[in-house]
Motif scaffolding. Structure first.
Motif, short mmCIF file in Angstrom:
data_model
loop_
_atom_site.label_atom_id
_atom_site.label_comp_id
_atom_site.label_asym_id
_atom_site.label_seq_id
_atom_site.Cartn_x
_atom_site.Cartn_y
_atom_site.Cartn_z
N VAL A 162 34.42 26.88 46.19
CA VAL A 162 34.34 28.30 45.86
C VAL A 162 35.56 29.03 46.41
O VAL A 162 36.14 29.90 45.74
N PHE A 163 35.95 28.69 47.62
CA PHE A 163 37.10 29.34 48.24
C PHE A 163 38.37 29.13 47.41
O PHE A 163 39.12 30.08 47.15
N ARG A 164 38.61 27.90 47.00
CA ARG A 164 39.81 27.62 46.21
C ARG A 164 39.80 28.38 44.88
O ARG A 164 40.85 28.83 44.40
N GLU A 165 38.64 28.54 44.31
CA GLU A 165 38.52 29.21 43.01
C GLU A 165 38.65 30.73 43.14
O GLU A 165 39.26 31.38 42.28
N ARG A 166 38.10 31.28 44.23
CA ARG A 166 37.98 32.74 44.33
C ARG A 166 39.01 33.40 45.25
O ARG A 166 39.10 34.63 45.26
N TYR A 167 39.75 32.63 46.02
CA TYR A 167 40.65 33.22 47.00
C TYR A 167 41.81 33.95 46.32
O TYR A 167 42.42 33.45 45.39
N ARG A 168 42.08 35.15 46.82
CA ARG A 168 43.19 35.96 46.33
C ARG A 168 44.08 36.32 47.52
O ARG A 168 43.60 36.68 48.59
N THR A 169 45.38 36.25 47.31
CA THR A 169 46.31 36.49 48.42
C THR A 169 46.52 37.97 48.70
O THR A 169 46.95 38.33 49.80
N SER A 170 46.24 38.83 47.75
CA SER A 170 46.48 40.26 47.93
C SER A 170 45.16 41.02 48.00
O SER A 170 44.27 40.82 47.16
N PRO A 171 45.03 41.95 48.96
CA PRO A 171 43.81 42.77 49.02
C PRO A 171 43.67 43.71 47.85
O PRO A 171 42.58 44.27 47.65
N GLU A 172 44.72 43.88 47.06
CA GLU A 172 44.62 44.73 45.88
C GLU A 172 43.59 44.20 44.89
O GLU A 172 43.05 44.96 44.08
N ALA A 173 43.30 42.91 44.98
CA ALA A 173 42.29 42.31 44.09
C ALA A 173 40.92 42.95 44.30
O ALA A 173 40.09 42.95 43.39
N LEU A 174 40.69 43.50 45.49
CA LEU A 174 39.38 44.09 45.79
C LEU A 174 39.10 45.32 44.94
O LEU A 174 37.94 45.66 44.69
N GLY A 175 40.14 46.01 44.51
CA GLY A 175 39.96 47.21 43.71
C GLY A 175 39.90 46.96 42.22
O GLY A 175 39.72 47.90 41.45
N GLU A 176 40.02 45.70 41.82
CA GLU A 176 40.11 45.39 40.39
C GLU A 176 38.78 44.98 39.77
O GLU A 176 38.68 44.84 38.56
N ALA A 177 37.76 44.78 40.60
CA ALA A 177 36.43 44.39 40.12
C ALA A 177 35.42 44.77 41.19
O ALA A 177 35.77 44.93 42.36
N PRO A 178 34.15 44.91 40.82
CA PRO A 178 33.14 45.27 41.82
C PRO A 178 32.87 44.15 42.83
O PRO A 178 32.43 44.41 43.95
N ALA A 179 33.12 42.90 42.43
CA ALA A 179 32.75 41.76 43.26
C ALA A 179 33.52 40.54 42.78
O ALA A 179 34.22 40.58 41.77
N GLY A 180 33.39 39.43 43.54
CA GLY A 180 33.86 38.16 43.02
C GLY A 180 35.04 37.51 43.69
O GLY A 180 35.30 36.33 43.47
N SER A 181 35.80 38.24 44.51
CA SER A 181 36.99 37.67 45.13
C SER A 181 36.79 37.41 46.62
O SER A 181 35.95 38.04 47.26
N ILE A 182 37.58 36.49 47.15
CA ILE A 182 37.64 36.23 48.59
C ILE A 182 39.04 36.54 49.06
O ILE A 182 40.02 36.08 48.46
N VAL A 183 39.16 37.34 50.11
CA VAL A 183 40.45 37.62 50.73
C VAL A 183 40.31 37.36 52.23
O VAL A 183 39.20 37.17 52.73
N SER A 184 41.40 37.35 52.92
CA SER A 184 41.37 37.17 54.37
C SER A 184 42.36 38.12 55.01
O SER A 184 43.27 38.63 54.35
N PHE A 185 42.16 38.38 56.29
CA PHE A 185 43.10 39.22 57.02
C PHE A 185 43.11 38.79 58.48
O PHE A 185 42.08 38.37 59.03
N ALA A 186 44.28 38.85 59.07
CA ALA A 186 44.43 38.52 60.49
C ALA A 186 44.08 39.74 61.32
O ALA A 186 44.55 40.84 61.04
N MET A 187 43.24 39.54 62.33
CA MET A 187 42.88 40.64 63.21
C MET A 187 43.32 40.33 64.64
O MET A 187 43.50 39.16 65.00
#
Length: 228
Positions: A162-187
């Motif tokens: 699922v991770f390989r299929e859904r992972y997106r490198t840019s957080p901008e993907a979060l604004g393009e659909a209501p759901a469905g993507s995985i992103v990550s961020f360093a804290m």
């Protein structure tokens, strides 16, 4: 700081942050704060679990944990509190909670929702109730330590796929659909553990600089986490 974008869906992504918060500590607060900035979230909805189904029974009651979160997030206009799981007599599961949020005017069916998880919690997803439905209801954002990004090779096979299929490198993907993507961020790396804090408090140790001062005062006043 990234500016929250309304995007084509008409609503900036809203972070969803659940957990036992037993107790809520500065690591939790920093994760939510950095998620807002890194992912351009409009804010974060905090949802303390009433009866967590995937973990041991919390050390203190749901009402106390809710009160501590309320104290911890006070004064931060980007944070809001949801008490529905605490008020419910049913076990707390993430999928029904997200489905409930989808029925609210603030969220609706089209607003992007972003479930915030730490790396350890994300790796444990295959053990969650109906975990395959999560991405039909929300995006997932995984916080990780700087220099240690999420590696699909370390994940359980079903989750890795699922991770390989859904992972997106840019957080901008979060604004393009209501759901469905995985992103990550360093804290910011903060080695703060609720388990260790509970142990510290049970031994009458100081939790200063690990918990917000208002939470420390509440714990002291209510005699929480003391040994019987």
């Amino acid at each position: 700081m990234n500016k929250a974008s309304t995007g084509p869906l008409g609503g900036a992504p809203l972070g969803i942050f659940g957990g036992t918060f037993d107790p809520v500590h500065l690591g939790h607060l920093r994760l939510a704060e950095e998620a807002c900035d890194c992912l351009a979230l409009a804010g974060v909805r905090w949802i303390p679990a009433g009866q967590p189904a995937h973990r041991e029974t919390p050390s203190v009651g749901a009402a106390s944990r809710l009160a501590m979160v309320q104290l911890a997030i006070a004064g931060n206009a980007r944070f809001s509190l949801d008490s529905a799981e605490v008020s419910s007599a049913q076990p707390s599961y993430t999928v029904p909670t997200l489905a409930r949020l989808r029925g609210e005017n603030e969220c609706g069916s089209q607003r992007p929702l972003v479930l915030l998880l730490g790396a350890d919690a994300f790796a444990s997803l295959p053990g969650w109730h109906e975990w395959q439905r999560l991405l039909s209801l929300a995006h997932i954002a995984v916080a990780h330590r700087p220099g240690f990004p999420i590696d699909a090779r370390t994940l359980p096979p079903a989750l890795a796929e699922v991770f390989r299929e859904r992972y997106r490198t840019s957080p901008e993907a979060l604004g393009e659909a209501p759901a469905g993507s995985i992103v990550s961020f360093a804290m910011t790396a903060l080695d703060i553990s609720a388990t260790q804090i509970r142990k510290l408090l049970s031994n009458n140790g100081s939790a200063r600089y690990l918990l917000p001062d208002a939470v420390i005062e509440h714990i002291r006043h209510e005699h929480l986490y003391r040994r019987n």
